[in-house]
Design a protein around this motif. Structure first.
Motif, PDB file in Angstrom:
ATOM      1  N   ALA A  20      29.791  60.768 -97.545  1.00  0.00           N
ATOM      2  CA  ALA A  20      28.510  61.474 -97.594  1.00  0.00           C
ATOM      3  C   ALA A  20      27.705  61.249 -96.311  1.00  0.00           C
ATOM      4  O   ALA A  20      27.078  62.180 -95.800  1.00  0.00           O
ATOM      5  CB  ALA A  20      27.705  61.016 -98.810  1.00  0.00           C
ATOM      6  N   ALA A  21      27.725  60.030 -95.794  1.00  0.00           N
ATOM      7  CA  ALA A  21      26.993  59.722 -94.558  1.00  0.00           C
ATOM      8  C   ALA A  21      27.543  60.541 -93.398  1.00  0.00           C
ATOM      9  O   ALA A  21      26.781  61.134 -92.617  1.00  0.00           O
ATOM     10  CB  ALA A  21      27.070  58.236 -94.252  1.00  0.00           C
ATOM     11  N   ILE A  22      28.856  60.605 -93.283  1.00  0.00           N
ATOM     12  CA  ILE A  22      29.474  61.374 -92.204  1.00  0.00           C
ATOM     13  C   ILE A  22      29.168  62.860 -92.365  1.00  0.00           C
ATOM     14  O   ILE A  22      28.802  63.546 -91.410  1.00  0.00           O
ATOM     15  CB  ILE A  22      30.984  61.112 -92.151  1.00  0.00           C
ATOM     16  CG1 ILE A  22      31.226  59.677 -91.669  1.00  0.00           C
ATOM     17  CG2 ILE A  22      31.692  62.123 -91.248  1.00  0.00           C
ATOM     18  CD1 ILE A  22      32.645  59.189 -91.827  1.00  0.00           C
ATOM     19  N   GLN A  23      29.287  63.354 -93.582  1.00  0.00           N
ATOM     20  CA  GLN A  23      29.062  64.778 -93.809  1.00  0.00           C
ATOM     21  C   GLN A  23      27.588  65.164 -93.761  1.00  0.00           C
ATOM     22  O   GLN A  23      27.270  66.336 -93.664  1.00  0.00           O
ATOM     23  CB  GLN A  23      29.734  65.213 -95.103  1.00  0.00           C
ATOM     24  CG  GLN A  23      31.257  65.175 -94.935  1.00  0.00           C
ATOM     25  CD  GLN A  23      32.031  65.620 -96.147  1.00  0.00           C
ATOM     26  OE1 GLN A  23      31.545  65.568 -97.259  1.00  0.00           O
ATOM     27  NE2 GLN A  23      33.261  66.048 -95.917  1.00  0.00           N
ATOM     28  N   SER A  24      26.701  64.172 -93.753  1.00  0.00           N
ATOM     29  CA  SER A  24      25.281  64.485 -93.544  1.00  0.00           C
ATOM     30  C   SER A  24      25.036  64.873 -92.087  1.00  0.00           C
ATOM     31  O   SER A  24      24.079  65.573 -91.780  1.00  0.00           O
ATOM     32  CB  SER A  24      24.400  63.302 -93.941  1.00  0.00           C
ATOM     33  OG  SER A  24      24.484  62.251 -92.986  1.00  0.00           O
ATOM     34  N   VAL A  25      25.911  64.404 -91.196  1.00  0.00           N
ATOM     35  CA  VAL A  25      25.831  64.756 -89.773  1.00  0.00           C
ATOM     36  C   VAL A  25      26.588  66.057 -89.516  1.00  0.00           C
ATOM     37  O   VAL A  25      26.127  66.921 -88.779  1.00  0.00           O
ATOM     38  CB  VAL A  25      26.405  63.617 -88.893  1.00  0.00           C
ATOM     39  CG1 VAL A  25      26.426  64.018 -87.424  1.00  0.00           C
ATOM     40  CG2 VAL A  25      25.602  62.339 -89.099  1.00  0.00           C
ATOM     41  N   ASP A  26      27.763  66.194 -90.127  1.00  0.00           N
ATOM     42  CA  ASP A  26      28.598  67.388 -89.974  1.00  0.00           C
ATOM     43  C   ASP A  26      29.228  67.708 -91.319  1.00  0.00           C
ATOM     44  O   ASP A  26      30.188  67.055 -91.733  1.00  0.00           O
ATOM     45  CB  ASP A  26      29.688  67.151 -88.917  1.00  0.00           C
ATOM     46  CG  ASP A  26      30.650  68.328 -88.778  1.00  0.00           C
ATOM     47  OD1 ASP A  26      30.434  69.366 -89.438  1.00  0.00           O
ATOM     48  OD2 ASP A  26      31.615  68.206 -88.011  1.00  0.00           O
ATOM     49  N   ALA A  27      28.680  68.702 -91.991  1.00  0.00           N
ATOM     50  CA  ALA A  27      29.145  69.059 -93.329  1.00  0.00           C
ATOM     51  C   ALA A  27      30.605  69.502 -93.336  1.00  0.00           C
ATOM     52  O   ALA A  27      31.274  69.427 -94.367  1.00  0.00           O
ATOM     53  CB  ALA A  27      28.264  70.148 -93.919  1.00  0.00           C
ATOM     54  N   GLN A  28      31.112  69.943 -92.199  1.00  0.00           N
ATOM     55  CA  GLN A  28      32.498  70.420 -92.112  1.00  0.00           C
ATOM     56  C   GLN A  28      33.473  69.330 -91.659  1.00  0.00           C
ATOM     57  O   GLN A  28      34.673  69.599 -91.502  1.00  0.00           O
ATOM     58  CB  GLN A  28      32.583  71.612 -91.152  1.00  0.00           C
ATOM     59  CG  GLN A  28      31.688  72.770 -91.531  1.00  0.00           C
ATOM     60  CD  GLN A  28      31.942  73.281 -92.938  1.00  0.00           C
ATOM     61  OE1 GLN A  28      33.076  73.462 -93.325  1.00  0.00           O
ATOM     62  NE2 GLN A  28      30.889  73.480 -93.706  1.00  0.00           N
ATOM     63  N   ALA A  29      32.983  68.123 -91.432  1.00  0.00           N
ATOM     64  CA  ALA A  29      33.838  67.039 -90.950  1.00  0.00           C
ATOM     65  C   ALA A  29      34.947  66.734 -91.952  1.00  0.00           C
ATOM     66  O   ALA A  29      34.722  66.753 -93.162  1.00  0.00           O
ATOM     67  CB  ALA A  29      33.005  65.784 -90.710  1.00  0.00           C
ATOM     68  N   ARG A  30      36.125  66.471 -91.416  1.00  0.00           N
ATOM     69  CA  ARG A  30      37.247  66.031 -92.244  1.00  0.00           C
ATOM     70  C   ARG A  30      37.305  64.518 -92.152  1.00  0.00           C
ATOM     71  O   ARG A  30      37.399  63.968 -91.054  1.00  0.00           O
ATOM     72  CB  ARG A  30      38.553  66.632 -91.750  1.00  0.00           C
ATOM     73  CG  ARG A  30      38.650  68.109 -91.995  1.00  0.00           C
ATOM     74  CD  ARG A  30      39.966  68.614 -91.465  1.00  0.00           C
ATOM     75  NE  ARG A  30      40.181  69.971 -91.915  1.00  0.00           N
ATOM     76  CZ  ARG A  30      41.374  70.468 -92.172  1.00  0.00           C
ATOM     77  NH1 ARG A  30      42.451  69.731 -92.006  1.00  0.00           N
ATOM     78  NH2 ARG A  30      41.494  71.701 -92.570  1.00  0.00           N
ATOM     79  N   VAL A  31      37.259  63.874 -93.300  1.00  0.00           N
ATOM     80  CA  VAL A  31      37.195  62.412 -93.357  1.00  0.00           C
ATOM     81  C   VAL A  31      38.450  61.882 -94.045  1.00  0.00           C
ATOM     82  O   VAL A  31      38.769  62.292 -95.155  1.00  0.00           O
ATOM     83  CB  VAL A  31      35.939  61.955 -94.130  1.00  0.00           C
ATOM     84  CG1 VAL A  31      35.837  60.437 -94.142  1.00  0.00           C
ATOM     85  CG2 VAL A  31      34.682  62.579 -93.550  1.00  0.00           C
ATOM     86  N   ALA A  32      39.150  60.975 -93.374  1.00  0.00           N
ATOM     87  CA  ALA A  32      40.314  60.303 -93.947  1.00  0.00           C
ATOM     88  C   ALA A  32      40.025  58.807 -93.963  1.00  0.00           C
ATOM     89  O   ALA A  32      39.724  58.217 -92.932  1.00  0.00           O
ATOM     90  CB  ALA A  32      41.562  60.591 -93.126  1.00  0.00           C
ATOM     91  N   ILE A  33      40.093  58.218 -95.154  1.00  0.00           N
ATOM     92  CA  ILE A  33      39.740  56.808 -95.312  1.00  0.00           C
ATOM     93  C   ILE A  33      40.931  56.024 -95.840  1.00  0.00           C
ATOM     94  O   ILE A  33      41.564  56.421 -96.809  1.00  0.00           O
ATOM     95  CB  ILE A  33      38.536  56.658 -96.267  1.00  0.00           C
ATOM     96  CG1 ILE A  33      37.305  57.314 -95.628  1.00  0.00           C
ATOM     97  CG2 ILE A  33      38.284  55.194 -96.589  1.00  0.00           C
ATOM     98  CD1 ILE A  33      36.077  57.317 -96.488  1.00  0.00           C
TER      99      ILE A  33
END
Length: 63
Positions: A20-33
């Motif tokens: 959520a923190a990452i996508q608050s900066v870029d809603a289209q970001a692809r996040v792999a954890i």
């Protein structure tokens, strides 16, 4: 690809908060954890510094 090490990311709730923190900066970001290694990989056009700041504000200080 931007990578972060987040030593304090330890559970499923953390994964949701980090995403959520990452996508608050870029809603289209692809996040792999990768939770066991505390590694986050992000595909985004945003600046690493902006993502790091959002993570800090969410309580996850990048190492």
């Amino acid at each position: 690809m931007i990578e972060f090490q987040l030593p304090t990311m330890t559970c499923g709730h953390c994964v949701k908060a980090v995403t959520a923190a990452i996508q608050s900066v870029d809603a289209q970001a692809r996040v792999a954890i990768d939770l066991p290694t505390h590694q986050v990989k992000v595909e985004t056009g945003a600046e690493k510094s902006a993502l790091a700041e959002a993570l800090k504000e969410a309580g996850y200080e990048p190492a």
